[in-house]
Design an enzyme around this catalytic site. Structure first.
Site, mmCIF file in Angstrom:
data_model
loop_
_atom_site.group_PDB
_atom_site.id
_atom_site.type_symbol
_atom_site.label_atom_id
_atom_site.label_comp_id
_atom_site.label_asym_id
_atom_site.label_seq_id
_atom_site.Cartn_x
_atom_site.Cartn_y
_atom_site.Cartn_z
ATOM 1 N N ASP A 95 0.810 -1.212 0.000
ATOM 2 C CA ASP A 95 0.000 0.000 0.000
ATOM 3 C C ASP A 95 0.850 1.272 0.000
ATOM 4 O O ASP A 95 2.067 1.223 0.207
ATOM 5 C CB ASP A 95 -0.973 0.010 1.196
ATOM 6 C CG ASP A 95 -0.305 -0.447 2.496
ATOM 7 O OD1 ASP A 95 0.937 -0.386 2.576
ATOM 8 O OD2 ASP A 95 -1.023 -0.847 3.426
ATOM 9 N N ASN B 52 -7.426 -3.039 13.992
ATOM 10 C CA ASN B 52 -8.810 -3.317 13.569
ATOM 11 C C ASN B 52 -8.884 -4.507 12.620
ATOM 12 O O ASN B 52 -9.925 -4.772 12.029
ATOM 13 C CB ASN B 52 -9.433 -2.064 12.915
ATOM 14 C CG ASN B 52 -8.755 -1.675 11.607
ATOM 15 O OD1 ASN B 52 -7.847 -2.365 11.131
ATOM 16 N ND2 ASN B 52 -9.196 -0.582 11.007
ATOM 17 N N HIS C 149 -7.073 -4.966 9.785
ATOM 18 C CA HIS C 149 -6.806 -4.752 8.356
ATOM 19 C C HIS C 149 -5.510 -5.448 7.928
ATOM 20 O O HIS C 149 -4.611 -5.674 8.733
ATOM 21 C CB HIS C 149 -6.812 -3.265 7.984
ATOM 22 C CG HIS C 149 -5.681 -2.441 8.510
ATOM 23 N ND1 HIS C 149 -5.787 -1.089 8.736
ATOM 24 C CD2 HIS C 149 -4.403 -2.759 8.848
ATOM 25 C CE1 HIS C 149 -4.639 -0.628 9.180
ATOM 26 N NE2 HIS C 149 -3.778 -1.618 9.262
ATOM 27 N N GLU D 63 -9.421 -2.298 4.801
ATOM 28 C CA GLU D 63 -10.057 -1.962 6.064
ATOM 29 C C GLU D 63 -11.326 -2.799 6.287
ATOM 30 O O GLU D 63 -11.915 -3.304 5.318
ATOM 31 C CB GLU D 63 -10.434 -0.474 6.066
ATOM 32 C CG GLU D 63 -9.242 0.484 5.999
ATOM 33 C CD GLU D 63 -8.579 0.705 7.366
ATOM 34 O OE1 GLU D 63 -8.390 -0.257 8.119
ATOM 35 O OE2 GLU D 63 -8.247 1.858 7.662
HETATM 36 P P1 PGA Z 1 2.107 -1.621 12.652
HETATM 37 O O1 PGA Z 1 0.980 -1.551 11.543
HETATM 38 O O2 PGA Z 1 3.100 -2.644 12.154
HETATM 39 O O3 PGA Z 1 2.699 -0.254 12.688
HETATM 40 O O4 PGA Z 1 1.461 -2.051 13.911
HETATM 41 C C1 PGA Z 1 0.478 -2.735 11.023
HETATM 42 C C2 PGA Z 1 -0.664 -2.429 10.096
HETATM 43 O O5 PGA Z 1 -1.370 -1.425 10.316
HETATM 44 O O6 PGA Z 1 -0.873 -3.209 9.152
#
Ligand code: PGA
Length: 241
Positions: A67, A136, A138, A143
């Protein structure tokens, strides 16, 4: 699904790096799907060290990121292009033409998404895909919602994602509200999937992803359908498993 529970972040990162190292050593011309965020930073450090020690050659390896934010120039230090350069690409022998991220600055985002899917397809698909997980649930920026999106698409980031990512920006207002993310199809079609999670904030997301019902309300739960997942999770994120 193979689940490896490690004591802490350092051990998770070491194990993840060694899985990727083995894969790239055995398949030097592979296509690596890359994740950003704090989770994979230690793993990337391990890969950089292996390369510096002369043990890992990336000259044939191609990279596709999950992404990128919309509206952040690649030179912005919060863009995922910048992140990948800082943590991996600037320190290994990747060929610039082998680096692919969605174009979050494109005038025509829809066309940029179609281009990205076409590039993934031309490369033969992802061989080894690394994914983290949001609090959450994702994956990439897929999302929670009413359905799974197979293709690369623009997404409005959820409030919880914006809040979680605000720690990297000077204020929450600076966090981009939209991003382009790879869809579910190339992730599920990857030959091998390396799922990483650490820290107490991920306990429920990890449980939902690995043990919960498969639902777009927790997008990472779709990984239960992938035939070749290795999940490397630290003990605090694995508490409910
Ligand atoms: P993080 O993010 O590694 O900073 O916890 C993971 C994500 O949002 O996919």
């Amino acid at each position: 699904m193979r689940i490896i529970i490690e004591e802490n972040y350092e051990d998770m990162s070491r194990t993840a790096a060694s899985i990727v190292k083995d894969y790239v050593s055995n398949h030097p011309a592979c296509v690596l799907g890359c994740a950003t965020g704090t989770t994979p930073i230690g793993m990337y450090q391990g890969l950089v060290e292996a390369h510096r020690e002369g043990k890992l050659d990336f000259s044939e390896t191609r990279f596709f990121n999950l992404d990128e934010y919309c509206g952040l120039d690649p030179s912005n230090d919060q863009s995922y292009t910048y992140f990948m350069k800082e943590h991996l690409f600037d320190h290994i022998n990747v060929r610039p033409e082998h680096i692919h991220l969605p174009d979050g600055m494109a005038g025509d985002i829809e066309a940029a998404c179609r281009r990205y899917d076409a590039e993934i397809e031309r490369s033969g698909g992802i061989d080894l895909q690394v994914v983290g997980i949001g609090i959450n649930g994702h994956i990439g920026f897929n999302e929670p919602g009413d359905c799974f999106y197979p293709d690369t698409h623009k997404i409005a980031l959820h409030e919880s994602t914006i809040r979680a990512n605000a720690r990297f920006f000077s204020s929450i207002e600076d966090v981009p509200t939209e991003a382009i993310t790879m869809g579910i199809r190339p992730i599920l079609q990857s030959k091998m999937l390396l799922f990483l999670a650490n820290g107490e904030s991920k306990i429920d997301a990890v449980y939902g992803a690995l043990r919960g019902p498969i639902s777009p309300r927790l997008p990472a739960s779709i990984l239960q359908l992938h035939p070749n997942v290795v999940a490397v999770i630290d003990r605090s994120a694995a508490k409910r498993l």
